[in-house]
Design a protein around this motif. Structure first.
Motif, mmCIF file in Angstrom:
data_model
loop_
_atom_site.group_PDB
_atom_site.id
_atom_site.type_symbol
_atom_site.label_atom_id
_atom_site.label_comp_id
_atom_site.label_asym_id
_atom_site.label_seq_id
_atom_site.Cartn_x
_atom_site.Cartn_y
_atom_site.Cartn_z
ATOM 1 N N VAL A 6 0.883 -1.168 0.000
ATOM 2 C CA VAL A 6 0.000 0.000 0.000
ATOM 3 C C VAL A 6 0.921 1.218 0.000
ATOM 4 O O VAL A 6 1.683 1.432 0.946
ATOM 5 N N THR A 7 0.857 2.027 -1.063
ATOM 6 C CA THR A 7 1.729 3.183 -1.214
ATOM 7 C C THR A 7 0.887 4.451 -1.289
ATOM 8 O O THR A 7 -0.096 4.501 -2.038
ATOM 9 N N THR A 8 1.294 5.467 -0.536
ATOM 10 C CA THR A 8 0.568 6.731 -0.517
ATOM 11 C C THR A 8 1.537 7.882 -0.726
ATOM 12 O O THR A 8 2.599 7.936 -0.114
ATOM 13 N N LEU A 9 1.161 8.807 -1.592
ATOM 14 C CA LEU A 9 1.910 10.035 -1.817
ATOM 15 C C LEU A 9 0.961 11.210 -1.613
ATOM 16 O O LEU A 9 -0.070 11.301 -2.281
ATOM 17 N N THR A 10 1.301 12.094 -0.672
ATOM 18 C CA THR A 10 0.422 13.210 -0.324
ATOM 19 C C THR A 10 1.197 14.518 -0.373
ATOM 20 O O THR A 10 2.295 14.623 0.170
ATOM 21 N N ALA A 11 0.622 15.507 -1.027
ATOM 22 C CA ALA A 11 1.189 16.857 -1.066
ATOM 23 C C ALA A 11 0.168 17.811 -0.455
ATOM 24 O O ALA A 11 -1.024 17.761 -0.784
ATOM 25 N N ARG A 12 0.659 18.694 0.437
ATOM 26 C CA ARG A 12 -0.221 19.654 1.099
ATOM 27 C C ARG A 12 0.343 21.064 0.964
ATOM 28 O O ARG A 12 1.550 21.281 1.138
#
Length: 782
Positions: free
Chosen positions: A685-691
């Motif tokens: 499970v891979t997650t990439l988040t930009a805020r």
């Protein structure tokens, strides 16, 4: 001194009465002596009056290990009086005017604490002590630049209230999807239930607590996260891996600890209202009051929410490797829920406080069943009533006593009286908890916890349509004693290490399960179990501006068989097994983390390797045409969690990469399943988040990729890997001094990806939500 004064006074009067008693010279000397005495007395009185009177003092320490917090700032609100704690955490105020005051206690890297209703009385010295919580996140989630990190021996994610608010998550499951190693299993939109899985564990292997009180069903062992309003959560603690030594049975795969009770009196009143709309006629009405301060001793919080949804949506999916396509409209996916939640704190004095929380929750949902054989009539009704209270008495800065009491009732009603299936069943689950703990410090850097716990689970099951299939009443009593010792070492003189923590926990549980007999065919059952759980760990760190952390732990945990698995009599094709043994695990992990600042950029990264060997795993197997749970399975779960995070310009822009690799292998001796992947455990499970966060705007974009998941034990069928993209935006602005308005917009599954989390339970496609809110108050975090 007063005797000398009276003697001089008598001599002075006598000398004035006549020369017969004294000569003139003696009379003069007497008067000079008296005058000299008066001058000395007045001088001494002036010196005493000028001396400081200490009328407020105390000590400020770390809540976790009792370390004195040198440099902590104690501010008496609205007066301009401040004090700094010394190297021993001690502070004092002198010659304060009489009155009622509110203290604010702050230290770098710690949550501020407030103490209202401090009465200063002339001539009386008061002592106000405080324990501050570290305001940090560690190992892969959220870190705050320039703040001291909490050193721990195992992998625990902590999400504080301010981060929960910034996430703009609508509920707890949506928030947990951002945590490495956590996998949320849902049954769909609207009436869908949300269950948590940690590092390849099953939902029944994760213990879920609300203010220390378990909400897992005694019947199934599973907790539904959708019943806890995120607006009332102060802190979330996600303990990854087995944790029975700290939390007791059923923490085989991990613990989700939901904290709603505050530890300090609220300072700023806040009133919020929110109205939301979404896909499939989703609607939200929410109202809450926070930090309502009364009489300087009590502050309370209250929340009300109403959610409703039609929930029906179109779906299309297929099962591989020989594609079988399914499509249609998901029906009977409706849901309506109402939730009242309150919490409060009452401070009797500077040492004694009472915190409490309560909930009333009720919902009605459709039960559509699997997509291949949908049911248009089935429904469920859930109701939860819960009250938790904690009484804390601080004997000294190094020692406190705590008493926790919890009572809850969880009722479930499942029915379908119109279709050919025709069933109706009811569960009533009462849980009573009584826990006593004592914190104490044996020496510098040492923090010990010892205590005992008693819990009673009472489950009543009635099959209304088929009374002979009722399980009746089952009572499970759990008596436990536990001990934890945490030693913090300051090793500033060593080259490679400047801080170390050793942690050890042990717990003994005695469990007795007793089932009543309903007829001569239904025999009574009683069983006792004794079990020891242990866990030990070590963590080492170096540096503050640029730092690294190495840690590891090893332990043993267990999970008790659910009452349904023991005594189920649902139909002629399945029944429980009273001979089931507890599931046990040996688990360990090792992690490494680096973080530092490069100009205006904060960089952090790390990896954690984990391994869990689970024996006596309970699985349902056919036996002469009847399905029964048995202990003939074993599983080996290994993997690692990785993260890299960039924080730019004081977190105006942040980019977070998270990846969890989990290899969950079936070690059952049956040749068709040996060394096969466990069902519904994706390999990665891979997650990439930009805020982007620049007041008053907040924008985030996340990509979540999930590997394929097998649907059969022999790994012959599977669901394809999928990718889900989400975007969220929010804005808030002030309307005058005390009023703020805000708006949230979310678009989930932007590209309308088809995927499933359970067999033939398709998830909804593209989904939108629009929320508006109005806030009255001056709280910064709202």
């Amino acid at each position: 001194m007063w005797r000398l004064f009276l003697a001089c006074l008598r001599r002075f009067k006598w000398g004035a009465m006549g020369a017969s008693c004294e000569t003139a010279e003696q009379h003069r000397k007497t008067r000079l002596t008296f005058i000299l005495f008066l001058l000395i007395t007045l001088a001494l009185a002036g010196q005493v009056a000028g001396q400081s009177v200490t009328n407020l003092k105390g000590i400020i320490v770390d809540e976790e290990d009792g370390t004195p917090l040198a440099g902590a700032v104690i501010d008496i609100q609205g007066t301009g009086y401040t004090a700094l704690a010394d190297e021993y955490g001690l502070y004092s105020f002198e010659n304060l005017p009489v009155g009622d005051y509110t203290l604010k206690i702050a230290a770098p890297g710690y949550e501020s604490a407030y103490q209202a209703g401090v009465k200063i009385i002339d001539g009386i010295s008061r002592q106000i002590n405080a324990r501050l919580y570290r305001k940090v996140y560690y190992l892969g989630k959220i870190t705050v630049q320039g703040q001291r990190r909490r050193l721990t021996t195992d992998n625990v994610e902590i999400l504080q209230r301010d981060e929960i608010i910034r996430s703009r998550a609508r509920d707890i499951p949506e928030l947990l999807e951002t945590v490495p190693g956590v996998y949320i299993q849902e049954t769909g939109s609207g009436s869908g239930r949300s269950q948590i899985k940690i590092r390849g564990s099953a939902p029944e292997h994760v213990l879920v607590l609300v203010d220390g009180h378990r909400i897992n069903s005694s019947g199934s062992g599973i907790a539904d996260l959708s019943s806890i309003p995120i607006e009332m959560v102060e802190r979330l603690e996600i303990h990854k891996g087995g944790a029975s030594a700290e939390f007791g049975p059923d923490a085989l795969g991990g613990v989700l600890n939901i904290i709603t009770q505050k530890t300090q009196l609220g300072e700023k009143l806040s009133v919020d209202g929110e109205r939301g709309w979404g896909s499939w006629k989703n609607e939200l009405y929410h109202f809450d009051i926070s930090d309502l301060l009364i009489s300087g001793k009590f502050s309370g919080n209250f929340a009300y929410s109403l959610r409703q949804s039609i929930g029906d949506f179109d779906f299309s999916y297929q099962v591989e490797p020989y594609p079988v396509a399914y499509s249609g409209t998901r029906i009977n996916n409706r849901n309506e829920s109402i939730n009242y939640f309150s919490s409060g704190i009452y401070r009797f004095n500077e040492r004694l406080r009472l915190t409490s929380s309560g909930q009333y929750y009720q919902s009605e949902s459709g039960l559509p069943g699997g997509a291949r054989t949908q049911n248009a009539e089935a429904f469920s009704e859930d109701s939860r009533k819960m009250v938790n209270s904690s009484l804390l008495y601080e004997l000294s800065p190094d020692r406190d006593l705590k008493l926790d009491v919890g009572v809850s009732r969880f009722e479930q009603h499942f029915a379908d009286v119109k279709s050919a299936l025709k069933y109706e069943t009811r569960y009533i689950n009462d849980v009573y908890t009584l826990r006593h703990t004592q914190h104490l410090s044996g020496w510098q850097g040492n923090r010990m916890l010892a205590g005992g716990e008693y819990r009673r689970d009472v489950l009543e099951h009635e099959d209304i349509y088929r009374p002979s299939q009722s399980m009746g009443t089952t009572v499970r009593d759990n008596l436990a004693i536990f001990f934890n010792d945490k030693q913090h070492f300051d090793l500033g003189r060593l080259m490679l290490i400047d801080e170390a923590v050793f942690d050890f926990s042990i717990r003994f549980d005695h469990v007795n399960t007793d089932k009543e007999s309903l007829s001569w065919q239904d025999q009574a059952f009683e069983n006792s179990l004794d079990h020891w759980s242990q866990k030990a760990g070590l963590a080492l760190s170096k540096g503050e501006k640029f730092s690294y952390l190495v840690r590891g732990s090893y332990g043993r945990s267990l999970r008790l068989p659910s009452i349904n698995a023991l005594f189920w009599k649902g139909d002629a094709r399945s029944r429980g097994n009273p001979a089931l043994k507890p599931e046990k695990s040996k688990h360990g992990e090792a992690g490494f983390e680096l973080r530092g600042d490069i100009g205006a950029i904060g960089v952090s990264g790390g990896v954690t390797y984990f391994r869990s060997d689970v024996t006596d795993l309970v699985v349902w197997m056919p036996n002469s045409g009847i399905w029964q749970p048995v202990n003939n399975s074993r599983a080996l779960i290994t993997g690692h969690e990785d993260f890299v995070e960039l924080e730019i310009f004081d977190r105006v822009l942040s980019i977070l990469y998270q990846n969890t690799i989990t290899t969950a292998i079936n070690k059952d001796t049956v040749h068709t399943v040996y060394d096969k992947y466990l069902v519904f455990y994706p390999h990665y499970v891979t997650t990439l988040t930009a805020r982007f966060n620049y007041a008053p705007f907040n924008l985030s974009y996340s990509i979540r990729k999930v590997d394929k998941a097998y649907t059969t034990a022999a790994n012959t069928r599977y669901y394809n890997a999928y990718r889900v993209d989400d975007i969220a935006a929010s804005v808030q602005f002030n309307i005058g001094k005390y009023l703020r308005a805000g708006m949230d917009f979310k678009l989930n599954n932007i590209f309308d990806e088809s995927y499933q989390l359970m067999t033939h339970y398709p998830m909804p496609g593209r989904e939108w939500y629009l929320g508006t809110r109005l806030t009255y108050g001056i709280a910064d975090s709202k």
